[in-house]
Write a protein that holds these residues in place. Structure first.
Motif, PDB file in Angstrom:
ATOM      1  N   ALA A  45      44.418  25.898  37.977  1.00 13.10           N
ATOM      2  CA  ALA A  45      44.175  25.479  36.592  1.00 13.10           C
ATOM      3  C   ALA A  45      43.850  23.988  36.512  1.00 13.10           C
ATOM      4  O   ALA A  45      42.863  23.598  35.859  1.00 13.10           O
ATOM      5  N   TYR A 103      40.549  23.162  39.147  1.00 10.91           N
ATOM      6  CA  TYR A 103      39.282  23.872  38.953  1.00 10.91           C
ATOM      7  C   TYR A 103      39.099  24.442  37.546  1.00 10.91           C
ATOM      8  O   TYR A 103      38.050  25.006  37.243  1.00 10.91           O
ATOM      9  N   GLY A 104      40.121  24.352  36.708  1.00  8.53           N
ATOM     10  CA  GLY A 104      40.032  24.911  35.364  1.00  8.53           C
ATOM     11  C   GLY A 104      40.009  26.427  35.366  1.00  8.53           C
ATOM     12  O   GLY A 104      39.547  27.063  34.416  1.00  8.53           O
ATOM     13  N   GLU A 105      40.525  27.048  36.439  1.00  8.33           N
ATOM     14  CA  GLU A 105      40.496  28.498  36.561  1.00  8.33           C
ATOM     15  C   GLU A 105      41.721  29.140  35.919  1.00  8.33           C
ATOM     16  O   GLU A 105      42.838  28.625  36.029  1.00  8.33           O
ATOM     17  N   THR A 106      41.485  30.266  35.253  1.00  5.88           N
ATOM     18  CA  THR A 106      42.547  31.075  34.680  1.00  5.88           C
ATOM     19  C   THR A 106      42.396  32.500  35.190  1.00  5.88           C
ATOM     20  O   THR A 106      41.320  32.900  35.648  1.00  5.88           O
ATOM     21  N   GLN A 150      41.542  36.178  35.416  1.00  6.10           N
ATOM     22  CA  GLN A 150      40.544  37.019  34.766  1.00  6.10           C
ATOM     23  C   GLN A 150      40.845  38.502  34.960  1.00  6.10           C
ATOM     24  O   GLN A 150      40.452  39.324  34.134  1.00  6.10           O
ATOM     25  N   SER A 158      36.696  30.140  36.302  1.00  6.64           N
ATOM     26  CA  SER A 158      36.390  29.225  35.208  1.00  6.64           C
ATOM     27  C   SER A 158      35.013  29.561  34.656  1.00  6.64           C
ATOM     28  O   SER A 158      34.020  29.477  35.391  1.00  6.64           O
ATOM     29  N   GLU A 190      33.505  27.801  32.557  1.00  2.78           N
ATOM     30  CA  GLU A 190      32.812  26.517  32.409  1.00  2.78           C
ATOM     31  C   GLU A 190      32.138  26.081  33.709  1.00  2.78           C
ATOM     32  O   GLU A 190      30.961  25.732  33.731  1.00  2.78           O
ATOM     33  N   SER A 191      32.880  26.104  34.818  1.00  2.00           N
ATOM     34  CA  SER A 191      32.319  25.633  36.087  1.00  2.00           C
ATOM     35  C   SER A 191      31.708  26.760  36.920  1.00  2.00           C
ATOM     36  O   SER A 191      30.903  26.506  37.805  1.00  2.00           O
ATOM     37  N   THR A 230      33.400  28.594  39.033  1.00  2.00           N
ATOM     38  CA  THR A 230      34.144  28.809  40.273  1.00  2.00           C
ATOM     39  C   THR A 230      35.086  30.000  40.112  1.00  2.00           C
ATOM     40  O   THR A 230      35.499  30.332  38.999  1.00  2.00           O
ATOM     41  N   TRP A 231      35.407  30.640  41.233  1.00  4.17           N
ATOM     42  CA  TRP A 231      36.347  31.764  41.219  1.00  4.17           C
ATOM     43  C   TRP A 231      37.167  31.751  42.503  1.00  4.17           C
ATOM     44  O   TRP A 231      36.737  31.217  43.525  1.00  4.17           O
ATOM     45  N   ARG A 254      31.383  30.494  43.865  1.00  2.00           N
ATOM     46  CA  ARG A 254      30.762  29.950  42.658  1.00  2.00           C
ATOM     47  C   ARG A 254      30.001  31.063  41.941  1.00  2.00           C
ATOM     48  O   ARG A 254      29.868  32.169  42.436  1.00  2.00           O
TER      49      ARG A 254
END
Length: 106
Positions: A40, A43-46, A48, A64, A66-67, A69-70, A88
């Motif tokens: 988080a 990378y701003g990942e949550t 999914q 994310s 936005e970006s 990325t996974w 990505r």
């Protein structure tokens, strides 16, 4: 297509976990809260999606929008999470899985 990739990722994660568990723990593993926080914050990942794999391991896909990325994370029953794949160009799709997408006869 992305759900098919996710299904493949879930299977690949389970296989990687079962065949390389000891090696992975030494390099890409940490307590789950630390892994989730790092994904988080960095990378701003949550989360999914989530699924249950062999040996009661939990497979999650974090991403994310936005970006793009996974990361695929596998967590064992003791709460240790290991990163098994990342990349990505993540896209969220809402399409029904067909038997052909799952490798089943039509």
């Amino acid at each position: 297509m992305k759900q098919h990739i996710f299904a493949f990722g879930m299977m690949a994660g389970a296989v990687l976990l079962s065949t390389h568990h000891a090696h992975a723990q030494q390099q890409n593993c940490a307590p789950r809260p630390a892994v989730v926080d790092r994904l988080a914050q960095t990378y701003g990942e949550t989360r999914q999606s989530i699924g249950l794999a062999t040996n009661n391991t939990v497979v999650e896909v974090f991403a994310s929008a936005e970006s793009g990325t996974w990361t695929i994370v596998v967590t064992n029953p003791q709460g240790v999470s290991c990163l098994v794949a990342a990349g990505r160009s993540f896209e969220q799709v809402n399409e029904a899985m067909t038997p052909a997408m799952l490798g089943e006869p039509a």
